[in-house]
Design an enzyme around this catalytic site. Structure first.
Site, short mmCIF file in Angstrom:
data_model
loop_
_atom_site.label_atom_id
_atom_site.label_comp_id
_atom_site.label_asym_id
_atom_site.label_seq_id
_atom_site.Cartn_x
_atom_site.Cartn_y
_atom_site.Cartn_z
N CYS A 112 0.82 -1.20 0.00
CA CYS A 112 0.00 0.00 0.00
C CYS A 112 0.86 1.26 0.00
O CYS A 112 1.45 1.60 -1.02
CB CYS A 112 -1.00 -0.04 1.16
N HIS A 215 -3.66 -5.01 0.62
CA HIS A 215 -3.12 -5.40 1.93
C HIS A 215 -3.13 -6.92 2.11
O HIS A 215 -4.03 -7.47 2.77
CB HIS A 215 -3.93 -4.75 3.05
N GLU A 217 -1.45 -8.70 4.05
CA GLU A 217 -1.31 -9.12 5.46
C GLU A 217 -2.66 -9.30 6.14
O GLU A 217 -2.77 -10.05 7.11
CB GLU A 217 -0.43 -8.11 6.23
#
Ligand code: MN
Length: 258
Positions: A112, A215, A217
């Site tokens: 990001c 994202h 994660e």
């Protein structure tokens, strides 16, 4: 009993947030690196570039995290009223870190804001607000659905990203209101959304210089293709550790030769 476990690859993680000058981290980043078999370590806020580079040489790879907007002055533009909060300490440490990693061949995954910093540090620019200056076809700013697939990205066949993710299309989350405008000259676009926005960048010639606009994660605990990006970072970190490219390898090289 003798333990023969190989030491884990160490991944330096930049703080993803700042509260009254104090570094903060979203634990999801650290867990994704740990699941990949890496050992994450959080970098402090540090403005002394020489010391920062020394720290970068002590790890096997870097993870550039999400966060607030890049200061538009750093890519030669006036701040628009639609540009959000910025972090001068993060800009001051992440821009030199990106250039250092690009030059030294240190594996780096940018997420990001991380992708945006990679682009700007190497001469690219951003849309300060996508709805304002890019397109309204997709609303990329969906913080209300942090881990939900919001839109598709098409991945360039044969790219580093397609090898890392093990896919040529992914459904991804989307928590950004800015995005790449001009791509830095040394980078290539390896993923795009259906509105044409660049969602992935990489640097040919570099062993692992990869940025994604979404994202992973937040999805990696339940989505193997997203976890695969962290696995690839750790794998490349292991290769980098055994190379002679940076001071980081000194300890391990000495042990190998002993
Ligand atoms: Mn998006």
């Amino acid at each position: 009993m003798e333990r023969k476990t190989e030491p884990r690859v160490v991944i330096g993680v930049v703080p993803s947030g700042e509260f009254q000058g104090k570094p903060m981290i979203n634990q999801d980043y650290l867990e994704a690196v740990f699941r990949a078999g890496g050992l994450p370590t959080l970098f402090p806020f540090i403005e002394d570039t020489d010391q920062l580079f020394r720290l970068a040489c002590m790890v096997d790879g870097l993870l550039l995290t999400g966060g607030v907007d890049v200061d538009p002055l750093l890519y030669g533009e006036k701040k628009s009223p639609l540009c959000g909060e910025v972090s001068s300490i993060r800009d001051a440490m992440e821009f030199p870190l990106v250039r250092f990693a690009a030059e030294k061949g240190i594996p780096v995954l940018g997420i990001c804001r991380g992708l945006q910093v990679m682009n700007c540090a190497l001469g690219g620019t951003l849309h300060q607000d996508l709805l304002q200056s890019f397109s309204r076809d997709i609303n990329h700013s969906r913080p209300d659905a942090p881990a939900d697939p919001i839109h598709e990205v098409r991945i360039l066949p044969g790219s580093l990203l397609s090898a890392a993710a093990g896919a040529e299309a992914l459904r991804v989350n989307s928590r950004h209101h800015q995005g790449i405008h001009k791509l830095a000259p040394t980078l290539t676009a390896c993923a795009k959304a259906s509105d044409g926005l660049i969602e992935g960048i990489e640097m040919p010639q570099h062993p692992f210089f990869l940025g994604v606009q979404w994202h992973p994660e937040s999805m990696s605990s339940h989505d193997a293709n997203q976890q695969a990006l962290f696995n690839a970072l750790v794998r490349k970190g292991r290769e980098f550790r055994t190379s002679e490219s940076c001071g980081a390898t000194i300890i391990f090289d000495q042990r190998k030769k002993a």
